[in-house]
Design a protein around this motif. Structure first.
Motif, PDB file in Angstrom:
ATOM      1  N   ASP A  79       5.322  12.908  -1.616  1.00 30.30           N
ATOM      2  CA  ASP A  79       4.250  11.881  -1.328  1.00 30.30           C
ATOM      3  C   ASP A  79       3.281  12.412  -2.498  1.00 30.30           C
ATOM      4  O   ASP A  79       2.492  13.495  -2.333  1.00 30.30           O
ATOM      5  CB  ASP A  79       3.518  12.490  -0.115  1.00 30.30           C
ATOM      6  CG  ASP A  79       2.262  11.417   0.301  1.00 30.30           C
ATOM      7  OD1 ASP A  79       1.695  10.921  -0.744  1.00 30.30           O
ATOM      8  OD2 ASP A  79       1.847  11.431   1.390  1.00 30.30           O
TER       9      ASP A  79
ATOM     10  N   LYS B 139      -7.620   6.399  -5.541  1.00 30.57           N
ATOM     11  CA  LYS B 139      -6.604   7.337  -6.419  1.00 30.57           C
ATOM     12  C   LYS B 139      -6.587   6.986  -7.952  1.00 30.57           C
ATOM     13  O   LYS B 139      -7.530   6.336  -8.447  1.00 30.57           O
ATOM     14  CB  LYS B 139      -5.373   6.576  -5.818  1.00 30.57           C
ATOM     15  CG  LYS B 139      -5.211   6.862  -4.274  1.00 30.57           C
ATOM     16  CD  LYS B 139      -5.268   8.252  -3.639  1.00 30.57           C
ATOM     17  CE  LYS B 139      -5.445   8.176  -2.273  1.00 30.57           C
ATOM     18  NZ  LYS B 139      -4.345   7.894  -1.360  1.00 30.57           N
TER      19      LYS B 139
ATOM     20  N   THR C 118      -2.379  17.105   5.008  1.00 30.40           N
ATOM     21  CA  THR C 118      -2.363  15.753   4.286  1.00 30.40           C
ATOM     22  C   THR C 118      -2.908  14.637   5.016  1.00 30.40           C
ATOM     23  O   THR C 118      -3.238  14.905   6.164  1.00 30.40           O
ATOM     24  CB  THR C 118      -0.720  15.430   3.931  1.00 30.40           C
ATOM     25  OG1 THR C 118      -0.729  14.281   3.460  1.00 30.40           O
ATOM     26  CG2 THR C 118       0.071  15.300   5.541  1.00 30.40           C
ATOM     27  N   PHE C 119      -2.660  13.468   4.310  1.00 29.11           N
ATOM     28  CA  PHE C 119      -3.311  12.041   5.033  1.00 29.11           C
ATOM     29  C   PHE C 119      -2.381  11.878   6.150  1.00 29.11           C
ATOM     30  O   PHE C 119      -1.033  11.972   6.042  1.00 29.11           O
ATOM     31  CB  PHE C 119      -3.565  11.256   3.888  1.00 29.11           C
ATOM     32  CG  PHE C 119      -4.065   9.827   4.614  1.00 29.11           C
ATOM     33  CD1 PHE C 119      -5.098  10.016   5.320  1.00 29.11           C
ATOM     34  CD2 PHE C 119      -3.515   8.748   4.480  1.00 29.11           C
ATOM     35  CE1 PHE C 119      -5.932   8.851   5.748  1.00 29.11           C
ATOM     36  CE2 PHE C 119      -3.848   7.348   5.103  1.00 29.11           C
ATOM     37  CZ  PHE C 119      -5.159   7.392   5.819  1.00 29.11           C
TER      38      PHE C 119
ATOM     39  N   GLY D 204      -2.385  -1.024  -2.507  1.00 24.56           N
ATOM     40  CA  GLY D 204      -1.079  -0.852  -3.328  1.00 24.56           C
ATOM     41  C   GLY D 204      -0.500   0.114  -3.220  1.00 24.56           C
ATOM     42  O   GLY D 204      -1.116   1.406  -2.757  1.00 24.56           O
TER      43      GLY D 204
ATOM     44  N   SER E  52       0.092   5.763  -4.164  1.00 26.06           N
ATOM     45  CA  SER E  52      -0.775   4.775  -3.514  1.00 26.06           C
ATOM     46  C   SER E  52      -1.838   4.398  -4.779  1.00 26.06           C
ATOM     47  O   SER E  52      -2.272   5.081  -5.738  1.00 26.06           O
ATOM     48  CB  SER E  52      -1.779   5.476  -2.526  1.00 26.06           C
ATOM     49  OG  SER E  52      -2.542   4.790  -2.266  1.00 26.06           O
TER      50      SER E  52
ATOM     51  N   TYR F 164      -7.894  18.185   4.566  1.00 26.94           N
ATOM     52  CA  TYR F 164      -7.911  17.167   5.951  1.00 26.94           C
ATOM     53  C   TYR F 164      -7.948  17.846   6.874  1.00 26.94           C
ATOM     54  O   TYR F 164      -7.874  19.031   6.962  1.00 26.94           O
ATOM     55  CB  TYR F 164      -6.519  16.505   5.601  1.00 26.94           C
ATOM     56  CG  TYR F 164      -6.279  15.595   4.528  1.00 26.94           C
ATOM     57  CD1 TYR F 164      -6.855  14.239   4.646  1.00 26.94           C
ATOM     58  CD2 TYR F 164      -5.644  15.995   3.247  1.00 26.94           C
ATOM     59  CE1 TYR F 164      -6.489  13.365   3.491  1.00 26.94           C
ATOM     60  CE2 TYR F 164      -5.376  15.288   2.421  1.00 26.94           C
ATOM     61  CZ  TYR F 164      -5.855  14.001   2.375  1.00 26.94           C
ATOM     62  OH  TYR F 164      -5.894  13.036   1.354  1.00 26.94           O
TER      63      TYR F 164
ATOM     64  N   CYS G 241       0.862  10.477  -3.648  1.00 29.40           N
ATOM     65  CA  CYS G 241      -0.376   9.424  -3.532  1.00 29.40           C
ATOM     66  C   CYS G 241      -1.656  10.266  -4.274  1.00 29.40           C
ATOM     67  O   CYS G 241      -2.433   9.354  -4.729  1.00 29.40           O
ATOM     68  CB  CYS G 241      -0.646   9.321  -2.292  1.00 29.40           C
ATOM     69  SG  CYS G 241       0.620   8.073  -1.475  1.00 29.40           S
ATOM     70  N   HIS G 242      -1.609  11.534  -4.360  1.00 29.00           N
ATOM     71  CA  HIS G 242      -2.852  12.159  -5.310  1.00 29.00           C
ATOM     72  C   HIS G 242      -2.323  12.335  -6.639  1.00 29.00           C
ATOM     73  O   HIS G 242      -3.346  12.757  -7.288  1.00 29.00           O
ATOM     74  CB  HIS G 242      -3.168  13.378  -4.595  1.00 29.00           C
ATOM     75  CG  HIS G 242      -3.916  13.274  -2.982  1.00 29.00           C
ATOM     76  ND1 HIS G 242      -3.990  14.515  -2.461  1.00 29.00           N
ATOM     77  CD2 HIS G 242      -3.803  12.462  -2.295  1.00 29.00           C
ATOM     78  CE1 HIS G 242      -4.714  14.386  -1.533  1.00 29.00           C
ATOM     79  NE2 HIS G 242      -4.421  13.094  -1.080  1.00 29.00           N
TER      80      HIS G 242
ATOM     81  N   ALA H  61      -0.828   9.311   7.069  1.00 31.42           N
ATOM     82  CA  ALA H  61       0.195   8.228   6.729  1.00 31.42           C
ATOM     83  C   ALA H  61       1.618   9.356   6.349  1.00 31.42           C
ATOM     84  O   ALA H  61       2.535   8.521   6.555  1.00 31.42           O
ATOM     85  CB  ALA H  61      -0.134   7.423   5.494  1.00 31.42           C
ATOM     86  N   THR H  62       1.648  10.229   5.890  1.00 35.16           N
ATOM     87  CA  THR H  62       2.713  10.944   5.473  1.00 35.16           C
ATOM     88  C   THR H  62       3.760  11.114   6.505  1.00 35.16           C
ATOM     89  O   THR H  62       4.633  10.799   6.502  1.00 35.16           O
ATOM     90  CB  THR H  62       2.380  12.472   4.867  1.00 35.16           C
ATOM     91  OG1 THR H  62       1.116  12.368   3.996  1.00 35.16           O
ATOM     92  CG2 THR H  62       3.447  13.055   4.216  1.00 35.16           C
TER      93      THR H  62
ATOM     94  N   ASN I  65       0.934  -1.128   0.079  1.00 31.79           N
ATOM     95  CA  ASN I  65       0.084   0.095   0.116  1.00 31.79           C
ATOM     96  C   ASN I  65       0.971   1.188  -0.010  1.00 31.79           C
ATOM     97  O   ASN I  65       2.099   1.147   0.154  1.00 31.79           O
ATOM     98  CB  ASN I  65      -0.991  -0.099   1.189  1.00 31.79           C
ATOM     99  CG  ASN I  65      -0.346  -0.256   2.474  1.00 31.79           C
ATOM    100  OD1 ASN I  65       0.457   0.579   2.854  1.00 31.79           O
ATOM    101  ND2 ASN I  65      -0.657  -1.146   3.161  1.00 31.79           N
ATOM    102  N   GLY I  66       0.158   2.347   0.005  1.00 30.37           N
ATOM    103  CA  GLY I  66       1.021   3.776  -0.088  1.00 30.37           C
ATOM    104  C   GLY I  66       1.720   3.883   0.984  1.00 30.37           C
ATOM    105  O   GLY I  66       2.770   4.472   1.172  1.00 30.37           O
ATOM    106  N   THR I  67       1.075   3.424   2.260  1.00 26.24           N
ATOM    107  CA  THR I  67       1.718   3.643   3.483  1.00 26.24           C
ATOM    108  C   THR I  67       3.211   2.985   3.762  1.00 26.24           C
ATOM    109  O   THR I  67       4.111   3.515   4.187  1.00 26.24           O
ATOM    110  CB  THR I  67       0.741   3.181   4.461  1.00 26.24           C
ATOM    111  OG1 THR I  67      -0.441   4.176   4.473  1.00 26.24           O
ATOM    112  CG2 THR I  67       1.077   3.957   6.040  1.00 26.24           C
TER     113      THR I  67
HETATM  114  C1  LIG Z   1      -3.705   7.520   0.200  1.00 27.47           C
HETATM  115  C2  LIG Z   1      -2.610   8.195   0.936  1.00 27.47           C
HETATM  116  C3  LIG Z   1      -1.653   7.805   1.271  1.00 27.47           C
HETATM  117  C4  LIG Z   1      -1.519   6.271   1.874  1.00 27.47           C
HETATM  118  O1  LIG Z   1      -1.825   5.493   0.821  1.00 27.47           O
HETATM  119  P1  LIG Z   1      -2.628   4.062   1.202  1.00 27.47           P
HETATM  120  O2  LIG Z   1      -2.261   3.363  -0.082  1.00 27.47           O
HETATM  121  O3  LIG Z   1      -3.827   4.462   1.391  1.00 27.47           O
HETATM  122  O4  LIG Z   1      -1.729   3.527   2.414  1.00 27.47           O
HETATM  123  C5  LIG Z   1      -0.500   8.527   1.810  1.00 27.47           C
HETATM  124  N1  LIG Z   1      -0.515   9.876   1.630  1.00 27.47           N
HETATM  125  C6  LIG Z   1      -1.509  10.531   0.955  1.00 27.47           C
HETATM  126  C7  LIG Z   1      -1.573  12.003   0.815  1.00 27.47           C
HETATM  127  C8  LIG Z   1      -2.571   9.603   0.615  1.00 27.47           C
HETATM  128  O5  LIG Z   1      -3.666  10.321   0.010  1.00 27.47           O
END
Ligand SMILES: *Cc1c(COP(=O)(O)O)cnc(C)c1O
Length: 382
Positions: free
Chosen positions: A151, A180, A79-80, A187, A175, A318, A153-154, A82-83, A53-55
């Motif tokens: 990051d 996404k 941000t989300f 993933g 991500s 967010y 992911c977007h 996870a960053t 996953n992206g994380t």
């Molecule tokens: C979706 C997202 C992630 C994490 O990705 P996952 O695949 O859901 O783990 C990290 N950072 C940002 C900004 C995201 O939008």
């Protein structure tokens, strides 16, 4: 229900996954490398490593950059989680930087003030798919000897000054969550041009185990050695099959997202009660989100309710990460990034995804307009 985002899965995607399921491999098969090669080519990078996953991809990138205890990493407040969570897992300290309330992106003028001798990584986030002002970020990183881990992911498919996102930062993270640009269910991926990072990323994904470049003498073809503390963060072969199929359609998905964004922009051009979050001139967004910012934040809950009454989902992207209870308990104070806090109170993401119909979008637009205009009328009658 019209959700604010959704995946696009077509028959050819399903066929590709079924083919993979019927092959000899479920995981660690040939489609992983095929997907990585296609992804690297698409974003103009030398290497791509896919993850569960992206994380985990973020965590692997921070790990590959050597982030650890006593290090600091600069992340935007908007941000989300996870960053910055990925940095906490490596015992490093996330330092939150305020954003430009127009774009939701990290404000480079705030960036430099947050750098000190402990800073190791700059982690800009391309909010909504709109590329950050990367020239400033890359210039500061070069001047201060920092590693840039973007990051994105977007932002798979976005272009900054004509360059694909993924081609210019030290490492770039994507991500493939269903909302996404493309999906593999769960993933993610890291792309880079650096072969040392590439080696560490692949090791991290597989328990830190190395199968080629040994520290000790190889004892035979079976030999392998664990050199780092990694994870099992692998993507499966059937997910890679889906990723390959999705990637081939990404240009179409991007075009559809842009057409939807353009219709929103036109519809809201003369709306005085809001502004739209847009990419910098000359950049091409991946339009992961279509975010509006209300002039009057007290209208937002009414707007969310009214959208919901019409079967339309919306979401706030967010809450500033450090305003979550977990981060508050770590000692991050309210008021740390005032612009991000203001942005967070007045922003709202409206539906955008490749299969959103024009009729459904019209419903979204008319609902937004009617809520904002009711407000004007009630003021006039007061
Ligand atoms: C979706 C997202 C992630 C994490 O990705 P996952 O695949 O859901 O783990 C990290 N950072 C940002 C900004 C995201 O939008």
């Amino acid at each position: 229900m019209i959700s604010y985002g959704r995946q696009t899965i077509e028959q050819d995607d399903i066929d590709a996954v079924v083919r993979a399921l019927k092959s000899d491999w479920l995981t660690q098969g040939p489609l992983i490398e095929e997907f990585e090669k296609a992804l690297a080519t698409f974003v103009g990078a030398k290497y791509a490593v896919v993850f569960s996953n992206g994380t985990t991809a973020l965590q692997a990138a921070y790990f590959a950059a050597g982030l650890g205890k006593n290090d600091e990493i600069i992340v935007p407040a908007i941000t989300f989680a996870a960053t910055s969570n990925a940095a906490l897992w490596l015992n490093a300290k996330p330092v939150f930087v305020d954003v430009d309330p127009k774009s939701g992106n990290i404000d480079p003028t705030n960036l430099e003030k947050s750098i000190n001798s402990k800073t190791k990584i700059l982690a800009p986030v391309d909010y909504a798919g709109h590329p950050v002002d990367h020239s400033s970020v890359l210039e500061i990183a070069k001047k201060r000897g920092l590693i840039v881990i973007e990051d994105a992911c977007h932002a798979l498919g976005a272009q900054w000054k004509g360059k694909p996102v993924g081609s210019f930062s030290d490492m770039t993270v994507f991500s493939f969550h269903p909302l996404k640009s493309i999906t593999t269910g769960e993933g993610g991926a890291v792309v880079t041009n650096n072969s040392e990072y590439y080696d560490r990323l692949t090791r991290f994904r597989h328990h830190g185990i190395e199968r080629k470049k040994f520290k000790r003498t190889s004892a035979g073809p079976w030999y392998h050695e664990m050199q780092d503390l990694g994870l099992n963060a692998r993507l499966t072969d059937f997910q890679s099959a889906l990723g390959l199929s999705q990637l081939s359609k990404l240009p179409v998905f991007l075009k559809k997202r842009k057409a939807i964004a353009d219709r929103y922009l036109e519809a809201f051009a003369k709306e005085s009660g809001l502004h739209c979050v847009v990419p910098n001139p000359g950049d091409q967004s991946a339009w992961h989100l279509f975010a509006i910012v209300l002039n009057d934040s007290t209208m937002r809950s009414k707007l969310i309710d009214e959208l919901k009454n019409n079967g339309i989902g919306s979401q706030v992207h967010y809450i500033p990460v450090y305003r979550h209870p977990y981060y508050e308990d770590l000692g991050y104070p309210k008021g740390l990034c005032p612009k991000a806090e203001m942005f967070s109170e007045s922003v709202l993401s409206l539906p955008i995804y490749p299969t959103l119909s024009e009729a459904d979008q019209k419903k979204v637009i008319s609902t937004v307009k009617s809520v904002l205009n009711t407000k004007h009328e009630s003021r006039l009658h007061r």
